[in-house]
Each structure stands twice: as structure tokens, then as C-alpha cells.
Design an enzyme around this catalytic site. Structure first.
Site, PDB file in Angstrom:
ATOM      1  N   GLY A   6       0.828  -1.209   0.000  1.00 38.14           N
ATOM      2  CA  GLY A   6       0.000   0.000   0.000  1.00 38.14           C
ATOM      3  C   GLY A   6       0.854   1.247   0.000  1.00 38.14           C
ATOM      4  N   ASN A   7       0.261   2.383   0.288  1.00 39.40           N
ATOM      5  CA  ASN A   7       1.016   3.638   0.313  1.00 39.40           C
ATOM      6  C   ASN A   7       0.382   4.604   1.325  1.00 39.40           C
ATOM      7  OD1 ASN A   7      -1.090   5.260  -1.120  1.00 39.40           O
ATOM      8  ND2 ASN A   7      -0.667   3.733  -2.704  1.00 39.40           N
ATOM      9  N   HIS A   8       0.998   5.794   1.438  1.00 42.48           N
ATOM     10  CA  HIS A   8       0.608   6.731   2.506  1.00 42.48           C
ATOM     11  C   HIS A   8      -0.559   7.646   2.163  1.00 42.48           C
ATOM     12  CE1 HIS A   8       3.893   5.672   5.072  1.00 42.48           C
ATOM     13  NE2 HIS A   8       4.785   5.923   4.140  1.00 42.48           N
TER      14      HIS A   8
END
Ligand code: C5P
Length: 405
Positions: free
Chosen positions: A209-211
Site C-alpha cells: 500500500g502507500n501513505h
């Protein structure tokens, strides 16, 4: 970005008057001076003592109190912004008629600062042609009349006419103070926005995933909806965010799901904004069982990745084939050589514009503020000034709308 320091919170006589207390709190918590001016009828719902205690300032309803101070003149001249919440049908009619028969309406007639009216009433009253006429008169005079939310009304009824969430009213009021009135420039348009990050499952417990928090996408949705658009949000993983009034949300998890949702909504859209952070790669197979990290197992250290489709580029291709006529823009989050990378990206993706921002050292992701540049396909590069994500949404939508016309 103008900082607001003096706000007048007007309150008219509807059951949602109790929510004005939270609006006053919301401003006070940011150190803003608040003067509350209720109508006589508002005080049938909430007592003057409550407003005085919350605002730390005296509360009057008519021009005959403290006559020596000529309050309606002074308060109207001093305010940076005035917000009336709730604004009832009768109150809207009185202001549209130019009445000045109490302290609040007199203050509004005196004021030259931005004015925000947050309506709250039953759906039938909101839809009534008399009310709608008053709303359009007020908008034509430069007032921001916010679109009310849909939802639970007094008693068992539900529909359009619910007061917006108090924290949204505070934020939208600050946005209007900083960037000017919100006009109905997107009335009758459909705006499709992706927001948040995608999650690509590795196994039943892990994902790539990512921020991304979804905040910028939701801010765009909020402003587009307040400009009168029908808004669809395709949302991946997001922080705890309230769904903007007037927006329809479509939840997805993976890039493939986001691609499918965007492609199915694109044909009806007039404007598409890809604000989501899409994972470029996904594990070829999501394991059915949790992958092992034992010494002799290579399951976790050798995950086989495949590329996800570039959704934005695919939407650009759909348009080339005549499958959508939408104006399409994306985002480019860069850590270095921002503009140079973004110019190439704009070319490659074949879309109308890119909002470029620097995400070096944790800037932007999950933060309340943003800034950057907007690059369009005719070679224009315009700075988007530093501001809250709602302010950035205002500037960005202004640019996108000018490309759309
Ligand atoms: O290529 P890059 O990821 O930097 O481009 C960012 C833009 O492309 C964003 O608007 C993002 O939403 C979109 N994008 C996409 N599909 C991908 C990767 C990015 O639509 N697989």
C-alpha cells in the site's frame, strides 16, 4: 491564505440551532474571535447563556441593546467573515428581501466581508420554488449559500435539507474567507474523482500500500459538490474522513477494482480527477494462506510482482476512442525534479492536466496543507499557492473548469 481572526456566527430559529454551538467551538479552538448573533427564534432552541459562555462575548438579538455601541454597524464592519448556521427558509427570505429588522439582518446589510449561509430545513421547504428563488437571488448577490446535506431531518423524515456537519461548515467558511464565494459553476455537471490509496493483497493479512490519506481527493469532491456538481468518489484506503454532502461514494480496495469502477463511471463524467495513489505493481497471486517467513521458506522474500494498469492513461485512451468526452486530469507526486518529471508524465498519459506536488520529507501525504503547480497540455504551468487542501481544491478546480469550457 488570509487567516480569519474575527467571525460572526449568526443563528436562526430551527432545530439545528444546537449545532451552532459546535461551530462556535470549532472557531474558538483555533483562536478565532467569535461573536454570536442569534435571532429571537433561535433563542427558543438554545439559550443566550450557552452562546455567551462558548464565545466569551455578549449575545444580543436586536439593535436596541447597547445602542451606544451601534452594534450592527461595528460588528458588520469588523468581521472577516459571517456565517449563518442554520439559515432557515424564513431567514433566507428575510435576507433576500433586504430586511433589517433585527441585529443579525442589520449586520448582514452592513457587512462587506464574505457571507456564508448554511441552510437547514425540511426537503419540501428547501425545494419550494420560493426558497429556491431566494437562494438564487442571494447567490447572485455574492453570498455563498451552501448546499445542505441529505439525511435524517427532524422526526422520522429524511432527505435534502439537513445542516452540513459543523466541522465542514467551519472549514468551508474559512475557505470562502480565503478564496472568495463558492459559485454554482458546476451545476448540472458530473465530476468523477478517485481518492486514497490502493491495497494489493499479498496474503490474507498483508498488502502492498502507500501513505495516501484521501484528503485532497475528498476536498476536491467537497468543493465540486458545493459548486453544484453531481460527484462520484471512487475511494480506496482513506483516513477517517466524512463523506462530502452531495457526493456518492464507491469503495474499492485494489488497483484493478479502481480501474473497473473508474472505467464504468467515465462515460457519463464531464470532469475526471485521478487523485488516488495507485500501486504500480501487485503480487501476481494473492496467497490463500499466510505466507511463511521461516528460514527455509522463500515465500516472502520472492514475491512475484506484475504491473497494474495505468488507470489515468487508460482513461485518456478511452477518450481518444470516443468512449468519454470528459476533461481528464491527474496528480503527480514527485520527490525530485518535480516539473521535469511531470512534463514527461503529462505527455505519456495523454490527459489535459496534472497537479504536481512535492512529497519529499513526508510533505502532503496525510497533511492538512498542499501546494504545487498545475501543468496543462497546452504547455501552461501555473503555481497553486500553499493552502489547506480545500483551498488547493478551489484553485485546482478553477483551472480544470477553464480547460473544460
Ligand atoms: O505515474 P504516476 O503514478 O506518477 O502518475 C500519477 C497519476 O497517475 C495520478 O493521477 C494517479 O492517480 C495515476 N495513476 C493511475 N494508475 C496507475 C498509477 C498512477 O491512474 N497505475
Amino acid at each position: 491564505m488570509n487567516e480569519v481572526s474575527k467571525v460572526v456566527v449568526g443563528v436562526s430559529g430551527g432545530i439545528a440551532a444546537y449545532k451552532a454551538c459546535q461551530i462556535v467551538r470549532g472557531f474558538r479552538e483555533q483562536g478565532v474571535d467569535v461573536r454570536v448573533i442569534p435571532t429571537e427564534n433561535a433563542l427558543k432552541f438554545v439559550g443566550a447563556a450557552t452562546f455567551e459562555a462558548l464565545s466569551g462575548a455578549p449575545v444580543d438579538t436586536d439593535v436596541f441593546s447597547r445602542v451606544d455601541e451601534v452594534q450592527h454597524v461595528r460588528i458588520g464592519q469588523d468581521a472577516d467573515v459571517i456565517v449563518v448556521a442554520p439559515a432557515t427558509a424564513d431567514f433566507l427570505a428575510r435576507v433576500a428581501g433586504g430586511r433589517a429588522d433585527d441585529l443579525l439582518t442589520s449586520t448582514l446589510l452592513m457587512a462587506t466581508c464574505p457571507v456564508v449561509l448554511a441552510p437547514a430545513m425540511h426537503t419540501e421547504m428547501w425545494n419550494n420554488r420560493a426558497t429556491q428563488h431566494n437562494v438564487s437571488v442571494l447567490r447572485s448577490r455574492g453570498y455563498t449559500v451552501l448546499e445542505p446535506a441529505h439525511g435524517r431531518l427532524t422526526g422520522k423524515d429524511s432527505g435534502a435539507g439537513r445542516l452540513l456537519d459543523p466541522s465542514q461548515i467551519v472549514k468551508l467558511t474559512e475557505t470562502v474567507a480565503a478564496t472568495g464565494p463558492i459559485e454554482q459553476t458546476l451545476k448540472g455537471k458530473r465530476v468523477l474523482i478517485s481518492a486514497g490509496g490502493t491495497r494489493e493483497p499479498l496474503d490474507p493479512v498483508r498488502f502492498l500500500g502507500n501513505h495516501s490519506s484521501g484528503k485532497q481527493g475528498f476536498a476536491l469532491a467537497e468543493i465540486a459538490a458545493q459548486r453544484g456538481a453531481h460527484v462520484d468518489i471512487v475511494a480506496g484506503a482513506i483516513d477517517h474522513l466524512s463523506i462530502p454532502a452531495g457526493a456518492e461514494i464507491h469503495r474499492v480496495t485494489t488497483a484493478l477494482q479502481m480501474n473497473e469502477a473508474m472505467r464504468s463511471l467515465a462515460p457519463q463524467a464531464d470532469i475526471i480527477v485521478m487523485a488516488a495513489a495507485v500501486a504500480d505493481m501487485r503480487p501476481r497471486h494473492a496467497a490463500q494462506k499466510k505466507l511463511k517467513k521461516d528460514d527455509n521458506s522463500q515465500e516472502l522474500s520472492q514475491v512475484d510482482l506484475v504491473a497494474n494498469p495505468d488507470i489515468l492513461q487508460g482513461l485518456g485512451e478511452m477518450r481518444k476512442k470516443g468512449l468519454t468526452s470528459a476533461t481528464i486530469v491527474g496528480f503527480a507526486a514527485e520527490t525530485d525534479n518535480e516539473l521535469e518529471n511531470a512534463r514527461r508524465k503529462l505527455q505519456r498519459k495523454g490527459v489535459d492536466g496534472l497537479m504536481v506536488n512535492s512529497v519529499a520529507q513526508g510533505a502532503v501525504f496525510g497533511q492538512a496543507h498542499n501546494q504545487g503547480w498545475f501543468l496543462d497540455s497546452s504547455g501552461r504551468e501555473q503555481a497553486i499557492p500553499h493552502g489547506t487542501k480545500l483551498e488547493v481544491a478551489v484553485h485546482l478546480l478553477d483551472k480544470v473548469e477553464s480547460l473544460h469550457m
